[in-house]
Design an enzyme around this catalytic site. Structure first.
Site, PDB file in Angstrom:
ATOM      1  N   CYS A   2       0.810  -1.199   0.000  1.00 28.24           N
ATOM      2  CA  CYS A   2       0.000   0.000   0.000  1.00 28.24           C
ATOM      3  C   CYS A   2       0.860   1.274   0.000  1.00 28.24           C
ATOM      4  O   CYS A   2       1.815   1.389   0.754  1.00 28.24           O
ATOM      5  CB  CYS A   2      -0.959   0.085   1.188  1.00 28.24           C
ATOM      6  SG  CYS A   2      -2.070  -1.316   1.277  1.00 28.24           S
ATOM      7  N   ARG A  27       4.187  -0.028  -4.659  1.00 23.74           N
ATOM      8  CA  ARG A  27       3.912  -0.586  -3.331  1.00 23.74           C
ATOM      9  C   ARG A  27       2.655  -1.447  -3.300  1.00 23.74           C
ATOM     10  O   ARG A  27       2.391  -2.145  -2.313  1.00 23.74           O
ATOM     11  CB  ARG A  27       3.746   0.546  -2.304  1.00 23.74           C
ATOM     12  CG  ARG A  27       4.957   1.413  -2.170  1.00 23.74           C
ATOM     13  CD  ARG A  27       4.719   2.481  -1.125  1.00 23.74           C
ATOM     14  NE  ARG A  27       4.617   1.893   0.188  1.00 23.74           N
ATOM     15  CZ  ARG A  27       5.641   1.654   0.998  1.00 23.74           C
ATOM     16  NH1 ARG A  27       6.853   1.975   0.601  1.00 23.74           N
ATOM     17  NH2 ARG A  27       5.459   1.112   2.174  1.00 23.74           N
ATOM     18  N   TRP A  75      -2.427  -2.925  -1.735  1.00 26.27           N
ATOM     19  CA  TRP A  75      -2.056  -4.337  -1.831  1.00 26.27           C
ATOM     20  C   TRP A  75      -2.978  -5.028  -0.830  1.00 26.27           C
ATOM     21  O   TRP A  75      -2.852  -4.834   0.373  1.00 26.27           O
ATOM     22  CB  TRP A  75      -0.593  -4.551  -1.473  1.00 26.27           C
ATOM     23  CG  TRP A  75      -0.126  -5.941  -1.692  1.00 26.27           C
ATOM     24  CD1 TRP A  75       0.341  -6.480  -2.865  1.00 26.27           C
ATOM     25  CD2 TRP A  75      -0.062  -6.997  -0.714  1.00 26.27           C
ATOM     26  NE1 TRP A  75       0.677  -7.794  -2.685  1.00 26.27           N
ATOM     27  CE2 TRP A  75       0.441  -8.141  -1.378  1.00 26.27           C
ATOM     28  CE3 TRP A  75      -0.384  -7.091   0.636  1.00 26.27           C
ATOM     29  CZ2 TRP A  75       0.630  -9.358  -0.725  1.00 26.27           C
ATOM     30  CZ3 TRP A  75      -0.202  -8.299   1.283  1.00 26.27           C
ATOM     31  CH2 TRP A  75       0.304  -9.409   0.601  1.00 26.27           C
ATOM     32  N   ASN A 101      -2.421   1.625   5.649  1.00 21.88           N
ATOM     33  CA  ASN A 101      -1.464   0.604   5.216  1.00 21.88           C
ATOM     34  C   ASN A 101      -1.145  -0.236   6.444  1.00 21.88           C
ATOM     35  O   ASN A 101      -0.841   0.312   7.496  1.00 21.88           O
ATOM     36  CB  ASN A 101      -0.186   1.290   4.692  1.00 21.88           C
ATOM     37  CG  ASN A 101       0.933   0.311   4.424  1.00 21.88           C
ATOM     38  OD1 ASN A 101       0.696  -0.856   4.148  1.00 21.88           O
ATOM     39  ND2 ASN A 101       2.161   0.786   4.498  1.00 21.88           N
ATOM     40  N   GLY A 102      -1.230  -1.568   6.320  1.00 24.47           N
ATOM     41  CA  GLY A 102      -0.920  -2.435   7.456  1.00 24.47           C
ATOM     42  C   GLY A 102      -2.097  -3.346   7.757  1.00 24.47           C
ATOM     43  O   GLY A 102      -2.990  -3.531   6.918  1.00 24.47           O
ATOM     44  N   GLU A 484      18.663 -16.979  -6.714  1.00 26.48           N
ATOM     45  CA  GLU A 484      18.206 -15.647  -7.108  1.00 26.48           C
ATOM     46  C   GLU A 484      17.697 -15.660  -8.552  1.00 26.48           C
ATOM     47  O   GLU A 484      16.668 -15.042  -8.863  1.00 26.48           O
ATOM     48  CB  GLU A 484      19.345 -14.638  -6.908  1.00 26.48           C
ATOM     49  CG  GLU A 484      19.074 -13.222  -7.374  1.00 26.48           C
ATOM     50  CD  GLU A 484      17.909 -12.534  -6.655  1.00 26.48           C
ATOM     51  OE1 GLU A 484      17.399 -13.056  -5.657  1.00 26.48           O
ATOM     52  OE2 GLU A 484      17.509 -11.450  -7.142  1.00 26.48           O
ATOM     53  N   LYS A 488      13.851 -14.640  -9.549  1.00 21.48           N
ATOM     54  CA  LYS A 488      13.521 -13.593 -10.533  1.00 21.48           C
ATOM     55  C   LYS A 488      12.550 -14.148 -11.574  1.00 21.48           C
ATOM     56  O   LYS A 488      11.604 -13.479 -11.984  1.00 21.48           O
ATOM     57  CB  LYS A 488      14.785 -13.101 -11.239  1.00 21.48           C
ATOM     58  CG  LYS A 488      15.627 -12.167 -10.432  1.00 21.48           C
ATOM     59  CD  LYS A 488      14.992 -10.788 -10.338  1.00 21.48           C
ATOM     60  CE  LYS A 488      15.413 -10.044  -9.103  1.00 21.48           C
ATOM     61  NZ  LYS A 488      14.931 -10.536  -7.826  1.00 21.48           N
ATOM     62  N   GLU A 491       8.977 -14.671 -10.051  1.00 27.58           N
ATOM     63  CA  GLU A 491       8.185 -13.471  -9.770  1.00 27.58           C
ATOM     64  C   GLU A 491       7.834 -12.687 -11.034  1.00 27.58           C
ATOM     65  O   GLU A 491       6.805 -12.024 -11.067  1.00 27.58           O
ATOM     66  CB  GLU A 491       8.822 -12.586  -8.695  1.00 27.58           C
ATOM     67  CG  GLU A 491      10.050 -11.810  -9.066  1.00 27.58           C
ATOM     68  CD  GLU A 491      10.548 -10.921  -7.916  1.00 27.58           C
ATOM     69  OE1 GLU A 491      11.757 -10.710  -7.834  1.00 27.58           O
ATOM     70  OE2 GLU A 491       9.739 -10.429  -7.088  1.00 27.58           O
ATOM     71  N   HIS A 507      20.918 -36.130  -5.376  1.00 28.64           N
ATOM     72  CA  HIS A 507      20.167 -36.538  -4.181  1.00 28.64           C
ATOM     73  C   HIS A 507      18.661 -36.331  -4.363  1.00 28.64           C
ATOM     74  O   HIS A 507      17.930 -36.340  -3.384  1.00 28.64           O
ATOM     75  CB  HIS A 507      20.672 -35.772  -2.961  1.00 28.64           C
ATOM     76  CG  HIS A 507      22.125 -36.018  -2.672  1.00 28.64           C
ATOM     77  ND1 HIS A 507      22.611 -37.220  -2.233  1.00 28.64           N
ATOM     78  CD2 HIS A 507      23.205 -35.210  -2.825  1.00 28.64           C
ATOM     79  CE1 HIS A 507      23.921 -37.152  -2.090  1.00 28.64           C
ATOM     80  NE2 HIS A 507      24.312 -35.938  -2.452  1.00 28.64           N
ATOM     81  N   LYS A 608       6.299  -4.038  -3.608  1.00 28.01           N
ATOM     82  CA  LYS A 608       7.730  -3.801  -3.419  1.00 28.01           C
ATOM     83  C   LYS A 608       8.139  -3.926  -1.954  1.00 28.01           C
ATOM     84  O   LYS A 608       9.174  -4.465  -1.627  1.00 28.01           O
ATOM     85  CB  LYS A 608       8.059  -2.399  -3.928  1.00 28.01           C
ATOM     86  CG  LYS A 608       9.516  -2.005  -3.809  1.00 28.01           C
ATOM     87  CD  LYS A 608      10.321  -2.659  -4.884  1.00 28.01           C
ATOM     88  CE  LYS A 608      11.805  -2.355  -4.774  1.00 28.01           C
ATOM     89  NZ  LYS A 608      12.586  -3.375  -5.469  1.00 28.01           N
TER      90      LYS A 608
HETATM   91  O1  M6R Z   1      12.962  -4.436   1.116  1.00 29.97           O
HETATM   92  P1  M6R Z   1      13.562  -5.787   1.406  1.00 29.97           P
HETATM   93  O2  M6R Z   1      14.940  -5.924   0.840  1.00 29.97           O
HETATM   94  O3  M6R Z   1      13.523  -6.136   2.851  1.00 29.97           O
HETATM   95  O4  M6R Z   1      12.642  -6.823   0.638  1.00 29.97           O
HETATM   96  C1  M6R Z   1      12.841  -8.200   0.786  1.00 29.97           C
HETATM   97  C2  M6R Z   1      12.078  -8.980  -0.251  1.00 29.97           C
HETATM   98  O5  M6R Z   1      10.703  -8.749  -0.126  1.00 29.97           O
HETATM   99  C3  M6R Z   1      12.504  -8.618  -1.676  1.00 29.97           C
HETATM  100  O6  M6R Z   1      13.862  -8.805  -1.859  1.00 29.97           O
HETATM  101  C4  M6R Z   1      11.727  -9.479  -2.719  1.00 29.97           C
HETATM  102  O7  M6R Z   1      12.096 -10.805  -2.580  1.00 29.97           O
HETATM  103  C5  M6R Z   1      11.981  -8.949  -4.130  1.00 29.97           C
HETATM  104  N1  M6R Z   1      10.748  -8.667  -4.785  1.00 29.97           N
HETATM  105  C6  M6R Z   1      12.706  -9.886  -5.005  1.00 29.97           C
HETATM  106  O8  M6R Z   1      12.932  -9.381  -6.280  1.00 29.97           O
END
Ligand code: M6R
Length: 613
Positions: A2, A27, A75, A101-102, A484, A488, A491, A507, A608
């Protein structure tokens, strides 16, 4: 999670609020809404979906001129992302509008109380209860800030709440607990937002709010108190970047821009921290040499991509300093009763500095007596504010939901910390300390070289865009790089992708291999003790029909006959390789999503900054 904007001043509030929401849309983008105060009434417009839907709605049904307004991009937590559940929520008598927000954890009790008092709730949200509680409270409170303070005393959970009242034009009031809120101080105008990006085009003067504080803004005043009305001290600061840093700057996507900015982000994060002899200095680290010398254990906590940075850090910290280091998912950490003492250092890595899981993990660690060091990209955010020390990454604003430049700079900050710790403890790095520090200084140029190979990586993504699943394997620091790369792809391209430690293949995961399945392999530099083992893994994978895509050093010819595709990486020390190996995987995921027609900057279901647990 949010985005929130509030404005009072001479400009058209709607324009300022919509512009702020555009910058905060990263956000959350399930719905958007605005409320403005004009002629003793509140008018709202709200719409499910992206901000563009709200703008179209306002075009059809314009709002009157106003100098006071609030806006929200959502969100969803409680209730589906539809028009009714979109914020703002308005009290039954129409006098109060609320955005939030929250999560209000005790909302069910409060809702039942309101229903028992005859209030008819319209939405499924936790937020709506605040509008009704505040409307009732205003019968006895002397002003809006007083009313909100009284309501906040009844709420549990995490919240940033922003409210306006139909009878008090030129006043916006907000409260925060465990959720971000910053104030922008203008000239004859003031702003509230979840993130400075919302008002950076108008002012760079920002004020951090502390926990459990209420702020009232008018065009000429900013008044901050605690939830009981006592005046609060606040920290005012100047934002060091300008509005253009949060624009696309000629790129089609924020993600492409942020990938391209990585050499600069690395250079900025290193600036002034390594001298010509390779000596590392870290201002703001907040821990004395004696404290660093007495640390017996390091625990890194983080989420998502930041967790992967922590995994890479573990290899560097243990190798260079010989201090035992564990890496923990922040969301799991405090629930497993971890052993924490005053000679344990907890490092919290977070781009936003607001991730609730990471924040709660660090608070827990401090309660147990451990020192906490933050590695963070957002100046003045909650995590660094509550830590004993901080190493800021200087990636600049990262707008795309998928983290790229923040990740590389988190890794750089972790290397700097590890080198600094080795320096203080006199452990050397195993190799020549100054040489490796100087090598780190050259990594920005090497990432630039990788960016030159972008076109070939895009072509590869187009060629295999029909794949149903893609596996990533690596060893040593190549393992978190593989994780990683898979994250990527999940997501952004919404497809099955898994990262494995290559040694684990036999394994279990090897059973997944089938004809044509793409397997992306991160090969350590030649001379690394695992290099030849992973070359064997490539052969094992290829023998089972998989398509092998191999990331290897420029002059590594040993992989040529086993690789269907080769992505070349500049030579660099083993532990620094993630900085160059990650970049092709970011470009690959971005292109896969583009080919599939997905929204790269705002992938579905994500936000985000994850400010709820
Ligand atoms: O703001 P932060 O670094 O704490 O966020 C952590 C994760 O939410 C963030 O890295 C998320 O995994 C990304 N969207 C990945 O691309």
């Amino acid at each position: 999670m949010c985005g929130i904007v509030g404005y009072v001043g001479p400009k058209q509030a709607l324009d300022v609020v919509i512009e702020g929401l555009r910058r905060l849309e990263y956000r959350g983008y399930d719905s958007a809404g605005v409320a403005i105060v004009a002629d003793h009434r509140i008018d709202t417009r709200k719409k499910a979906g992206k901000l563009a839907n709200l703008e179209a709605e306002i075009e059809l049904d314009p709002l009157p001129a106003s100098h006071t307004g609030i806006g929200h991009t959502r969100w969803a937590t409680h209730g589906a992302p539809n028009d009714v559940n979109a914020h703002p929520h308005v009290s039954e008598d129409g006098t109060i509008a609320v955005i939030h927000n929250g999560i209000i954890e005790n909302f069910a009790v409060l809702r039942d109380e309101l229903i028992a008092n005859g209030v008819k709730l319209r939405s499924e949200t936790d937020t709506e209860v605040v509008a009704h509680l505040l409307a009732a409270q205003m019968k006895t409170s002397s002003n809006l800030a007083d009313g909100l303070r009284a309501v906040c005393q009844r709420l549990t959970g995490a919240f940033t709440i922003v409210v306006v009242h139909s009878e008090t034009p030129d006043v916006v009031v907000a409260a925060r607990r465990n959720s971000p809120l910053v104030v922008g101080r203008g000239v004859g105008e003031n702003f509230l937002a979840s993130d400075v990006a919302a008002f950076i085009a108008h002012t760079r003067n920002a004020i951090e709010l502390g926990q459990d504080q209420v702020v009232e803004i008018t065009p000429d005043s900013i008044t901050v108190t605690d939830f009981f009305g006592a005046p609060a001290t606040v920290h005012e600061y100047e934002v060091t970047w300008d509005a253009s840093a949060a624009e696309k700057g000629g790129y089609d996507l924020f993600m492409l821009k942020e990938i391209a900015e990585q050499p600069k982000a690395i250079a900025d994060t290193l600036l002034g921290r390594i001298d010509a002899t390779g000596k590392v200095s870290l201002e703001g680290i907040g821990l004395s040499d004696d404290e660093l010398k007495s640390m017996k254990k390091i625990i890194i906590t983080a989420c998502g991509t930041a967790y992967h940075a922590g995994m890479i850090a573990k290899y560097a910290i243990e190798h260079w300093t010989r201090v035992p280091c564990e890496v923990e998912l922040a969301s799991e950490f405090r629930y497993r009763d971890p052993i924490l003492t005053d000679d344990t250092l907890v490092i919290s890595i977070s781009q936003s500095g607001e991730t609730m899981d990471t924040l709660m993990a660090m608070r827990y660690a401090r309660e147990q007596g451990s020192k906490v060091l933050a590695i963070c990209n957002s100046n003045g955010s909650t995590i660094p504010r509550e830590s004993d020390g901080v190493i800021y990454t200087h990636a600049g604003p990262e707008v795309a939901v998928a983290s790229t430049k923040a990740f590389l700079t988190q890794i750089v900050a972790c290397y700097l910390f590890a080198m600094y710790l080795a320096q203080v403890r006199g452990t050397g790095f195993g190799e020549s300390s100054s040489d490796i520090a100087l090598e780190l200084g050259r990594m920005s140029a090497k990432v630039d070289l990788v960016l030159d190979t972008s076109e070939a990586i895009r072509e590869l993504a187009q060629e295999i865009s029909d794949a149903q699943s893609i596996l990533f394997i690596g060893r040593s620091v190549g393992f978190p790089v593989a994780l990683e790369g898979a994250l990527k792809l999940k997501e952004l391209a919404y497809m099955h992708a898994e990262g494995f430690a290559a040694g684990e293949l036999k394994h279990g995961p090897i059973a997944l291999l089938e004809e044509g399945l793409p397997v992306i392999v991160v090969v350590p530099p030649q001379g690394h003790e695992l290099h030849d083992k992973i070359v064997s893994n490539i052969q094992e994978v290829r023998a089972r029909g998989a398509k092998t895509i191999v990331l290897a050093e420029d002059d590594d010819m040993t992989i040529n006959e086993f690789a269907h595709h080769i992505i070349r990486l500049p030579k660099c020390p083993d532990l620094l390789q993630p900085l160059v190996a990650t970049v092709p995987l970011q470009i690959f995921a971005c292109e896969m999503a583009t080919v599939k027609g997905y929204d790269v900057d705002q992938p579905r279901n994500l936000a985000k900054s994850v400010t709820v647990e």
